[in-house]
Structures are given as C-alpha cells and as structure tokens.
Scaffold this active site. Structure first.
Site, PDB file in Angstrom:
ATOM      1  N   LYS A  13      33.859  36.404  -9.263  1.00 19.58           N
ATOM      2  CA  LYS A  13      35.292  36.143  -9.040  1.00 19.58           C
ATOM      3  C   LYS A  13      35.650  34.681  -9.305  1.00 19.58           C
ATOM      4  CE  LYS A  13      35.098  37.080  -4.629  1.00 19.58           C
ATOM      5  NZ  LYS A  13      33.698  37.384  -4.361  1.00 19.58           N
ATOM      6  N   ARG A  85      40.461  38.882   2.952  1.00 21.93           N
ATOM      7  CA  ARG A  85      39.166  39.523   3.201  1.00 21.93           C
ATOM      8  C   ARG A  85      39.197  40.441   4.410  1.00 21.93           C
ATOM      9  NH1 ARG A  85      35.884  35.174   0.488  1.00 21.93           N
ATOM     10  NH2 ARG A  85      33.731  35.848   0.496  1.00 21.93           N
ATOM     11  N   ARG A 124      21.847  31.402  -8.585  1.00 18.60           N
ATOM     12  CA  ARG A 124      22.871  30.439  -8.154  1.00 18.60           C
ATOM     13  C   ARG A 124      22.313  29.503  -7.067  1.00 18.60           C
ATOM     14  NH1 ARG A 124      28.598  32.586  -6.034  1.00 18.60           N
ATOM     15  NH2 ARG A 124      27.650  32.602  -3.988  1.00 18.60           N
ATOM     16  N   ARG A 130      23.861  26.098  -2.783  1.00 19.76           N
ATOM     17  CA  ARG A 130      24.859  26.377  -1.737  1.00 19.76           C
ATOM     18  C   ARG A 130      24.145  26.777  -0.456  1.00 19.76           C
ATOM     19  NH1 ARG A 130      29.838  30.302  -3.239  1.00 19.76           N
ATOM     20  NH2 ARG A 130      29.316  31.225  -1.240  1.00 19.76           N
ATOM     21  N   ARG A 141      26.438  38.437   4.236  1.00 18.58           N
ATOM     22  CA  ARG A 141      27.715  38.411   3.513  1.00 18.58           C
ATOM     23  C   ARG A 141      27.984  39.742   2.823  1.00 18.58           C
ATOM     24  NH1 ARG A 141      26.119  33.621   0.305  1.00 18.58           N
ATOM     25  NH2 ARG A 141      27.824  34.079  -1.111  1.00 18.58           N
TER      26      ARG A 141
END
Ligand code: ADP
Length: 188
Positions: A13, A85, A124, A130, A141
C-alpha cells in the site's frame, strides 16, 4: 478523488499509494508514516503511540482520529493508506467527508498470498530496520488486520465502493492494475 487503500502488512500500500497520489496530484496520507514521524520527534502523540506500534497493536481510535482529522482539513483529494483500520475510524471518516460534501470514490483492496507477505516483510526488515517488523510483531499485525480491519472492508463493500486488485508481480504491474481500478478502465 478520494481513495482508501486496504491490504495486510506487506501488501504494498505504501509504495503504490505514494505513486498513485503523485500521478493524480493528490495528497498521500499514510497514518503509519505519520505515527513513525511523531515517535521519532518524541512528541506527546508519539509517546502515546509507541508501545502500541511496537507490539503490533492498533493505536487507540481517539488518538488516530484526532491526528487524521487535522490533516484532512482543507484537502479535497487524497489517497488514504493505513486508515481507516477499525469500524469506528471508518464512521469518523465518513462523517468528515459527508460534512465536506466529498464522498469516498473507491476503496481498493490489495490481495497478496500469506507466504509472499511474509517473504516481503522479512526482506523489508533487513532493508529498513523497522522496529515493528520482527516475526512476533508481524504475526500480531496480521491477526489485528484479520480481526479488526477486514470488517471495515465489508462495511465499504455494502456501499459498492470496493475494488480488489492482485498485489503480486512487479511494482509497475501492480501500479497498472491500481490505476485501472481507480479510474474504472479495464486493465490492458
Ligand atoms: P503495516 O500496514 O505494514 O502494518 P503501517 O505503517 O500502516 O504498517 O502501520 C504501522 C503501525 O502503526 C500499526 O501496526 C499500528 O500500530 C499503527 N497504525 C497505523 N495506522 C493506524 C490506524 N489507522 N489505527 C491504529 N493504529 C494505526
């Protein structure tokens, strides 16, 4: 145009939303990016959000809704990435847009198989470091997405605004599908 992007963590996204907003010359509002900036700045909001983010839980609705409302002021075209969300967030968004007489045009759902998502998040984590891309947080998540965010897609589905796209393939391929989905043209 007002567009909302949905998809599980790792669905793409962020990359695609930024590109779409650039192409349509509208604003890209990514709540995850905004929150990470608040955490980095050690603001009050960042301090409130940090522990939830590190656990992979959602930041409380009142915090998020307050943050996004201030960004939505005086904006008439936007790509929303990571918001809403929860159902409460979707209702708050509808209220703001209805008041402004600017209804949502499309909700786009990115479909990506679970194994592919895990692969993308692992790389990632290596590239971006992150703090919420650890295996435990990623799995939390994913659960939160299934439990709290998937019902929001059904909320939009009932008003016929949802378009689903295949989120696999090269970034250019996905972008072509996304553009077709929001402009209503058939993919070539
Ligand atoms: P991803 O889609 O990969 O999970 P994001 O960058 O969109 O990543 O979000 C990172 C974290 O920021 C979420 O796990 C959550 O803690 C918080 N967050 C972002 N958007 C929202 C939102 N709309 N409501 C609540 N929490 C949010």
């Amino acid at each position: 145009m007002r567009i909302v992007l949905f998809g599980p963590p790792g669905a793409g996204k962020g990359t695609q939303g930024l590109r779409l907003a650039g192409k349509l010359r509208i604003v890209h509002l990514a709540t995850g990016d905004m929150l990470r900036a608040e955490v980095a700045a050690a603001s009050d909001l960042g301090r409130k959000a940090r522990d939830y983010m590190d656990r992979g839980d959602l930041v409380p609705d009142d915090v998020i809704i307050g943050m996004i409302k201030s960004r939505l002021k005086d904006v008439d075209g936007m790509v929303l990435d990571g918001f809403p969300r929860t159902l409460a967030q979707a209702e708050a968004l509808d209220a703001v847009l209805d008041d402004a007489g600017l209804p949502l045009d499309r909700a786009v759902l990115f479909r990506v198989a679970q194994e592919e998502l895990v692969k993308r998040l692992v790389s990632r984590a290596v590239e971006q470091g992150r703090s919420d891309d650890t295996p435990e947080t990623v799995s939390r998540r994913m659960d939160v997405y299934r439990e709290q965010t998937a019902p929001v897609i059904d909320y939009y589905r009932s008003s016929g605004r949802v378009v689903e796209i295949d989120g696999t393939g090269s970034p250019d391929e996905v972008f072509d599908r996304l553009e077709s989905a929001v402009t209503g043209q058939v993919a070539s």
